[in-house]
Design an enzyme around this catalytic site. Structure first.
Site, PDB file in Angstrom:
ATOM      1  N   HIS A  59      65.642   2.780 -20.773  1.00 19.29           N
ATOM      2  CA  HIS A  59      66.999   2.963 -20.263  1.00 19.29           C
ATOM      3  C   HIS A  59      66.936   3.206 -18.762  1.00 19.29           C
ATOM      4  O   HIS A  59      66.455   4.248 -18.318  1.00 19.29           O
ATOM      5  CB  HIS A  59      67.637   4.162 -20.984  1.00 19.29           C
ATOM      6  CG  HIS A  59      69.073   4.399 -20.642  1.00 19.29           C
ATOM      7  ND1 HIS A  59      69.810   5.385 -21.238  1.00 19.29           N
ATOM      8  CD2 HIS A  59      69.914   3.786 -19.770  1.00 19.29           C
ATOM      9  CE1 HIS A  59      71.045   5.367 -20.750  1.00 19.29           C
ATOM     10  NE2 HIS A  59      71.128   4.412 -19.846  1.00 19.29           N
ATOM     11  N   ARG A  61      68.766   4.361 -15.985  1.00 19.67           N
ATOM     12  CA  ARG A  61      70.021   5.084 -15.716  1.00 19.67           C
ATOM     13  C   ARG A  61      70.419   4.965 -14.256  1.00 19.67           C
ATOM     14  O   ARG A  61      69.554   4.799 -13.390  1.00 19.67           O
ATOM     15  CB  ARG A  61      69.851   6.565 -16.065  1.00 19.67           C
ATOM     16  CG  ARG A  61      70.001   6.858 -17.537  1.00 19.67           C
ATOM     17  CD  ARG A  61      69.880   8.357 -17.773  1.00 19.67           C
ATOM     18  NE  ARG A  61      70.267   8.683 -19.122  1.00 19.67           N
ATOM     19  CZ  ARG A  61      71.498   9.054 -19.493  1.00 19.67           C
ATOM     20  NH1 ARG A  61      72.448   9.162 -18.587  1.00 19.67           N
ATOM     21  NH2 ARG A  61      71.775   9.321 -20.740  1.00 19.67           N
ATOM     22  N   ARG A  65      66.798   9.000 -13.583  1.00 14.90           N
ATOM     23  CA  ARG A  65      66.152  10.288 -13.902  1.00 14.90           C
ATOM     24  C   ARG A  65      64.832  10.085 -14.644  1.00 14.90           C
ATOM     25  O   ARG A  65      63.992  10.960 -14.640  1.00 14.90           O
ATOM     26  CB  ARG A  65      67.084  11.165 -14.717  1.00 14.90           C
ATOM     27  CG  ARG A  65      67.348  10.665 -16.110  1.00 14.90           C
ATOM     28  CD  ARG A  65      68.164  11.644 -16.908  1.00 14.90           C
ATOM     29  NE  ARG A  65      69.547  11.697 -16.458  1.00 14.90           N
ATOM     30  CZ  ARG A  65      70.541  12.135 -17.236  1.00 14.90           C
ATOM     31  NH1 ARG A  65      70.286  12.576 -18.441  1.00 14.90           N
ATOM     32  NH2 ARG A  65      71.774  12.131 -16.803  1.00 14.90           N
TER      33      ARG A  65
HETATM   34  N1  PXP Z   1      69.108   3.964 -28.710  1.00 15.82           N
HETATM   35  C1  PXP Z   1      69.898   4.194 -27.649  1.00 15.82           C
HETATM   36  C2  PXP Z   1      70.975   3.194 -27.335  1.00 15.82           C
HETATM   37  C3  PXP Z   1      69.708   5.334 -26.828  1.00 15.82           C
HETATM   38  O1  PXP Z   1      70.521   5.547 -25.774  1.00 15.82           O
HETATM   39  C4  PXP Z   1      68.649   6.207 -27.126  1.00 15.82           C
HETATM   40  C5  PXP Z   1      68.404   7.390 -26.243  1.00 15.82           C
HETATM   41  O2  PXP Z   1      68.031   6.976 -24.979  1.00 15.82           O
HETATM   42  C6  PXP Z   1      67.841   5.909 -28.232  1.00 15.82           C
HETATM   43  C7  PXP Z   1      68.103   4.795 -29.013  1.00 15.82           C
HETATM   44  C8  PXP Z   1      66.673   6.776 -28.581  1.00 15.82           C
HETATM   45  O3  PXP Z   1      67.108   8.037 -28.955  1.00 15.82           O
HETATM   46  P1  PXP Z   1      66.029   9.185 -29.158  1.00 15.82           P
HETATM   47  O4  PXP Z   1      65.322   9.370 -27.866  1.00 15.82           O
HETATM   48  O5  PXP Z   1      66.840  10.362 -29.560  1.00 15.82           O
HETATM   49  O6  PXP Z   1      65.105   8.713 -30.246  1.00 15.82           O
END
Ligand code: PXP
Length: 272
Positions: A59, A61, A65
């Site tokens: 991701h 952002r 971060r």
């Molecule tokens: N899918 C999406 C779209 C997310 O935004 C995130 C968190 O960044 C995740 C999956 C993964 O979530 P987690 O880190 O809680 O396993």
């Protein structure tokens, strides 16, 4: 990301394989805590793939971060599995996706003040903002998914937007289970089941993510419509204790156990 080697999930005779996408954001969180280059999220991605991950998710952002622009460039150059870029539907991120051409892009809501992605996209309210972004990404050959709650109106709106896939935000279900709120967990689970079925019936590929651990990943892998899970924070946390490779192997085994439960279920029960 939309299936290439597997067919979409169905309630029919042969449930599709389920892909494991590893989110490496929090390896970068750890790196950034000291401002250096260690631990390297690209190395973590390679290790995760060697241990059985099908895709890598990152991701980028707005506030950078954790994952940074050069991580995305390096992942694209060095990874030999599909990259799923999680991104807000902004001009900046759309330009980044069109420049780096990841295999897939998951559009997520983003607030600077949130600790993590708190809820799903409101695709009903944001139809006009999302439509051109989805169009540009799809035209560039990037497989788009929309991160949404398992709500009927959001799923129907996603289908109207012609997104090929959705990712169901399962965080509320995971939180309710973790906090022992059994009634809430049962209600959330019913929404996930119904939402996955509706999305599949509308022709959407169905993914799920947020807050999953070994137990919840096994449970949700028994839903035939779900063909991909994206998991990050729990795995990176567990890796502190048993190592990333072992964590990914255990997660893969949990998902396979969930799929096996589904396979053993009579076809008639699966379709109900
Ligand atoms: N899918 C999406 C779209 C997310 O935004 C995130 C968190 O960044 C995740 C999956 C993964 O979530 P987690 O880190 O809680 O396993």
């Amino acid at each position: 990301m939309t299936a290439t080697a597997t067919k979409p999930g169905s309630g029919g005779a042969s449930p599709a394989l389920i892909r494991l996408g590893i989110n490496i954001d929090h390896v970068a969180t750890l790196r950034n805590a000291r401002g250096g280059v260690h631990p390297d999220p690209v190395r973590a991605a390679e290790l995760a793939v060697a241990a059985g991950a099908d895709n890598i998710t990152a991701h980028l952002r707005e506030d950078r971060r954790h994952i940074r622009d050069d991580d995305i460039v390096r992942l694209m150059a060095e990874l030999d599995c599909p990259l799923n870029l999680e991104m807000a539907a902004t001009d900046e991120m759309t330009a980044m996706a069109l420049k780096t051409k990841p295999h897939a892009a998951c559009l997520v809501p983003e607030k600077r003040t949130e600790r993590t992605t708190e809820g799903g996209l409101d695709v009903v309210a944001q139809h006009n903002t999302l439509a051109p972004v989805i169009g540009k990404l799809v035209d560039a050959g990037i497989q788009v998914s929309l991160f949404i709650a398992a709500e009927r109106r959001q799923i129907e709106a996603a289908a109207r937007l012609r997104a090929p896939a959705i990712e169901i935000h399962v965080g509320a279900w995971c939180d309710a289970l973790a906090e022992g709120r059994d009634d809430d967990a049962a209600a959330e689970w019913r929404c996930i089941q119904d939402g996955a079925r509706l999305a599949h019936d509308l022709g959407l590929e169905v993914h799920a993510g947020h807050g999953l651990n070994y137990d919840t990943a096994e449970t949700i892998s028994a839903l035939p419509e779900i063909v991909e899970l994206n998991i990050g924070h729990f795995l990176v946390g567990e890796a502190v204790f048993v190592g990333l490779g072992e964590t990914v192997r255990r997660m893969r085994a949990a998902m396979d156990a969930g799929r096996e439960t589904l396979r053993r279920r009579p076809a008639a029960a699966r379709a109900m």
